[in-house]
Design a protein around this motif. Structure first.
Motif, PDB file in Angstrom:
ATOM      1  N   TYR A 208       0.964  -1.182   0.066  1.00 53.65           N
ATOM      2  CA  TYR A 208      -0.002   0.070   0.112  1.00 53.65           C
ATOM      3  C   TYR A 208       0.821   1.254  -0.186  1.00 53.65           C
ATOM      4  CZ  TYR A 208       1.184  -0.236   4.837  1.00 53.65           C
ATOM      5  OH  TYR A 208       1.950  -0.371   6.039  1.00 53.65           O
ATOM      6  N   LEU A 209       0.261   2.343  -0.395  1.00 50.59           N
ATOM      7  CA  LEU A 209       1.035   3.709  -0.506  1.00 50.59           C
ATOM      8  C   LEU A 209      -0.028   4.818  -0.257  1.00 50.59           C
ATOM      9  CD1 LEU A 209       3.565   3.140  -3.498  1.00 50.59           C
ATOM     10  CD2 LEU A 209       4.365   3.411  -1.263  1.00 50.59           C
ATOM     11  N   GLU A 210       0.529   5.744   0.134  1.00 51.11           N
ATOM     12  CA  GLU A 210      -0.396   7.064   0.460  1.00 51.11           C
ATOM     13  C   GLU A 210      -0.115   7.991  -1.075  1.00 51.11           C
ATOM     14  OE1 GLU A 210      -1.155  10.647   3.056  1.00 51.11           O
ATOM     15  OE2 GLU A 210      -0.017   9.410   3.731  1.00 51.11           O
ATOM     16  N   VAL A 211      -1.433   8.663  -1.444  1.00 48.44           N
ATOM     17  CA  VAL A 211      -1.026   9.189  -2.499  1.00 48.44           C
ATOM     18  C   VAL A 211      -0.496  10.737  -2.019  1.00 48.44           C
ATOM     19  CG1 VAL A 211      -2.301  10.484  -4.373  1.00 48.44           C
ATOM     20  CG2 VAL A 211      -2.929   8.180  -3.871  1.00 48.44           C
ATOM     21  N   PRO A 212       0.663  11.234  -2.669  1.00 42.76           N
ATOM     22  CA  PRO A 212       0.962  12.547  -2.110  1.00 42.76           C
ATOM     23  C   PRO A 212       0.053  13.566  -2.083  1.00 42.76           C
ATOM     24  CG  PRO A 212       2.597  11.608  -3.521  1.00 42.76           C
ATOM     25  CD  PRO A 212       1.571  10.776  -3.777  1.00 42.76           C
ATOM     26  N   PHE A 213      -0.084  14.509  -0.928  1.00 44.77           N
ATOM     27  CA  PHE A 213      -1.379  15.434  -1.052  1.00 44.77           C
ATOM     28  C   PHE A 213      -1.466  16.348  -1.935  1.00 44.77           C
ATOM     29  CE2 PHE A 213       2.231  16.731   1.972  1.00 44.77           C
ATOM     30  CZ  PHE A 213       2.482  17.976   1.318  1.00 44.77           C
ATOM     31  N   TRP A 214      -0.297  16.538  -2.723  1.00 43.95           N
ATOM     32  CA  TRP A 214      -0.394  17.535  -3.804  1.00 43.95           C
ATOM     33  C   TRP A 214      -0.841  17.021  -5.118  1.00 43.95           C
ATOM     34  CZ3 TRP A 214       4.019  15.791  -1.291  1.00 43.95           C
ATOM     35  CH2 TRP A 214       4.881  14.974  -2.261  1.00 43.95           C
TER      36      TRP A 214
END
Length: 823
Positions: A208-214
């Protein structure tokens, strides 16, 4: 016709004091008197009843339901209505209705009952009915459908996970929107980790990975379009309306089997009637962190009262807590398991486990394994009679198991994350105070399932080295409530006096409580009588300020939000927390100063490399070669644990993590790093920290390294696959690119010793099989226990060096002794 009102004085004024109300109710005989604790609670609330937010703290069994119903009837009599009694689930709603009928209080679960709006009956319902995108109370711009004058949130601690989940979009990989969202952010994920992004595209459930907020902000319109298209599907119908206007304030984590979209905090104001309620009363057992009343329910921390509590904690039932491994570390898990099986022959025994994988270890001996929607009917069977051994999967709260429903309760292992976002955060925060507080709170909630009244009794067994280590740590124990801390102290004193006891001795001790022998009950009663309730709220200032920052951002004041978080960054001392806060500051700063936001991310990675990778400014930091003797480095690590018993707990927990099990890659890879450091090696997790390279890297000696790939979760029976060996070869190529002429041995930790079909084995490749890992774990334990047997040894570098050599843990010996060639 006799006018009885005139006969009795003609006074039709309704009393508002809950005690007076109780005296006038036409109630069942069992309600002859209020308990002292109930009277204390009602008096305390009534004195300051006009407060908008009030916290009632009363241990399970103290009569919260009766108290709550009387408070709401008081509100109705004072013209503060409609009155709503909120429970964690449907099952407890039925209990409250039954209690109301016996008490003589008018209550209903029919939202269309006209008595609710007229103030003639209390509306009893569950948390799901209030907080969902199609709430019967009204949502957002659609306004109020059912107003609220006064509301009780019963078992507020059990409602927290539900509130969070009701504001979370969760889409499984077979949902049509999952693939489209994945495509939208594929390049963003690859910028974080090519390896993990590739695994996610292949639907690997472990990655799993978090999508960068930008990227979320830049593509929020496209995200809206995707979700809006599927808004009527079951997965979105009750969540998307909450988040539709707030996706820019959400985090997104995409995994191989599901994705999650979560706001930084729940937004209870999306239900206007809850936001406008004149009186909001939260009834709860003691929590490790009371900030949740602010963060999850939107209570104002400046006006939130100190909790209303009874004068003494004499509503506690009889709970014996035992730590079998503290009594004798040689007691085997299978012995404890068999003991529980035997006890379940004529009494209900409940085991709470953190995951399906953990449940599988009990499945062969369990009469029921319950999760999700199976829990409520399963609990009903327990309450109705003898079932035997029942396993609850990841259910630490919201379950009542009174009296014979549960006489033995087992908490087996540390609670695991409830969501992908929690898993992401735990990597950064897990070993710090924030992560510890979350775990302690859930453990304590779990321990409270089996004793539900003052005349109830239950034995609680705590299993798992990692659980014991965290619970008994100098940082963890103070987070417990006064009552639980007292009972843990008793458990430790009992363990100290029972050192070396057998599993039969553990059983004999348990029977003292189960059979309610006086030698136990008298002492237990005295100990409970000395407990004083927690009289103040435990508000975590950082959590409260982060909520304030979110509220500012929700009002489009991102600059104010960034300033608030920046102040928290300045105060933070824990590296993980500081890094996590810097990312949150960057999140808010991005909308008005994206360059500065990226700079904050670069700063965050100086404190913890597990946070989001910024667009620029990330260079690989080569692993520093050890400049002191291996024994000296090991000594420095060992001396962080001041007591010999703490070192033993640490290595027991470490070995518990170093096992061949599916879905445990994070714990395992961290365990390999911790094991290396324990024996004095310099270690690193390049793939985790930098998004490329091997799972683990050890500097052994001089210019010699071990490049390690961990495959402890592999279940294939076809040998070491071409893919796995290819990954190891890629990691060796990476190593040569960063370390030039240094030597490295490629090592794969794998259940098989043979290469699979078409797999190519590079020269010099070694494998650590289950046999080698077991031998390595034994060596680690023997090394630490030898030091524990002679307290002066840990201060003697030469003795440490000798023990490293004796157990084949010297850097020059490790690979030869614990790994082998691939066949």
């Amino acid at each position: 016709m006799i006018d009885w009102d005139d006969v009795f004085g003609g006074n039709n004024e309704q009393p508002t004091n809950p005690r007076e109300i109780f005296g006038l109710l036409d109630k069942a005989p069992r309600f002859e008197f209020l308990r002292d604790v109930q009277a204390d609670i009602l008096d305390g609330w009534y004195r300051d009843r006009a407060r908008r937010d009030t916290v009632i703290k009363l241990d399970t069994g103290g009569g919260k339901t009766t108290s709550g119903l009387l408070m709401l009837q008081s509100c109705i009599n004072e013209d503060v209505y409609p009155a709503v009694y909120l429970t964690p689930d449907k099952y407890l709603t039925e209990q409250v209705l039954s209690e109301a009928a016996a008490l003589g209080v008018d209550a209903t679960d029919d939202v269309d009952d006209p008595r609710i709006r007229a103030g003639s009956a209390i509306y009893v319902t569950n948390i799901f009915k209030l907080f969902n995108g199609r709430s019967i109370f009204g949502v957002g711009r659609r306004g109020v459908r059912l107003p609220i004058g006064a509301i009780i949130v019963d078992d507020a601690h059990a409602c927290l996970a539900t509130v969070a989940s009701q504001f979370r979009i969760r889409l499984k990989s077979d949902h049509p929107a999952y693939g489209k969202v994945g495509e939208l952010f594929d390049s963003a994920l690859r910028g974080q980790s090519i390896a993990a992004a590739t695994a996610i595209r292949a639907n690997d459930p472990h990655d799993y990975l978090e999508v960068p907020f930008w990227d979320v902000r830049d593509k929020v319109d496209d995200l809206h379009a995707i979700l809006h298209r599927y808004r009527e599907t079951d997965e979105l119908a009750f969540t998307y309306p909450f988040l539709a206007d707030h996706l820019h304030l959400c985090r997104i984590v995409i995994g191989g089997s599901e994705l999650e979209i979560d706001p930084l905090f729940p937004i209870p104001s999306m239900v206007p009637s809850f936001e406008a309620a004149k009186r909001r009363i939260y009834m709860s057992a003691t929590l490790a962190d009371d900030s949740v009343f602010v963060t999850h329910f939107g209570a104002d921390p400046d006006t939130l009262s100190d909790p209303v509590t009874p004068d003494v904690a004499n509503a506690l039932g009889d709970r014996m807590i035992l730590l079998p491994k503290e009594i004798n570390r040689d007691i085997k898990r299978e012995e404890i398991k068999q003991l529980v099986v035997d006890l379940a022959q004529d009494r209900n025994c409940v085991v709470i486990v953190p995951s399906k994988r953990a449940a599988d270890e009990w499945r062969s001996v369990a009469n029921q394994v319950l999760m999700g929607e199976q829990v409520s009917p399963g609990v009903a069977r327990l309450r109705a009679g003898h079932v035997g051994l029942v396993v609850l999967v990841n259910r630490y709260d919201g379950v009542d198991l009174p009296q014979d429903a549960c006489r033995v309760l087992v908490i087996d292992g540390l609670p695991e994350a409830n969501s992908l976002i929690e898993r992401v955060d735990n990597v950064v925060l897990g070993n710090g105070t924030v992560g510890l507080r979350r775990q302690i709170e859930r453990i304590e909630q779990g321990m409270g399932r089996g004793v539900r009244s003052i005349d109830d009794h239950c034995v609680v067994l705590l299993l798992g080295a990692r659980l014991t280590e965290r619970l008994l740590s100098a940082e963890g124990k103070p987070l417990l409530s006064n009552a639980t801390r007292t009972q843990i102290d008793i458990a430790q004193r009992l363990a100290a006096q029972s050192q070396g006891g057998s599993i039969d001795d553990v059983r004999d001790t348990m029977m003292l409580c189960l059979d309610q022998k006086k030698m136990w009950t008298n002492g237990s009663r005295k100990a409970r009588a000395s407990i004083r309730p927690d009289k103040s709220l435990r508000l975590d200032n950082t959590s409260v300020h982060l909520r304030n920052a979110f509220d500012s951002a929700w009002l489009d004041n991102d600059q104010r939000a960034a300033e608030i978080v920046h102040n928290e960054v300045q105060e933070a001392t824990d590296p993980g927390l500081k890094a996590w806060l810097l990312v949150r500051e960057a999140f808010h700063r991005h909308s008005f100063d994206p360059t500065a936001a990226q700079a904050r991310l670069v700063k965050a990675r100086e404190h913890n490399r597990q946070v989001l990778r910024p667009l620029v400014g990330v260079d690989y930091d080569a692993l520093r070669r050890r400049e002191i003797r291996q024994a000296e480095a090991a000594q420095a690590v060992l001396q962080r644990h001041l007591e010999a018993y703490d070192r033993i707990r640490f290595v027991d927990a470490l070995v518990e993590d170093l096992q061949f099990r599916p879905d445990t890659s994070e714990q395992f890879e961290q365990g390999i790093e911790d094991a290396g450091r324990l024996i004095g090696l310099s270690c690193q997790r390049p793939e985790k920290r930098f998004g490329e390279g091997p799972d683990n890297l050890w500097h052994l000696f001089n210019d010699t390294f071990a490049v390690i790939e961990c495959k402890n979760g592999v279940t294939s029976q076809n040998g070491i696959s071409k893919k796995d060996l290819g990954q190891l070869q890629q990691s060796m190529t990476w190593f040569k690119g960063h370390y030039g002429g240094a030597d490295a041995t490629p090592v794969i930790i794998h259940p098989h010793s043979k290469a699979g079909p078409k797999a190519s084995v590079s020269e010099g490749t070694r494998v650590m099989t289950p046999r080698g890992l077991k031998t390595f774990n034994k060596a680690l334990c023997a090394f630490v226990r030898a030091l524990a047997s002679d307290e002066s040894a840990v201060r003697n570098v030469e003795r440490i060096a000798a023990l490293l050599s004796e157990h084949h843990l010297q850097a020059e010996m490790i690979l030869q002794h614990f790994t082998s060639d691939i066949n």
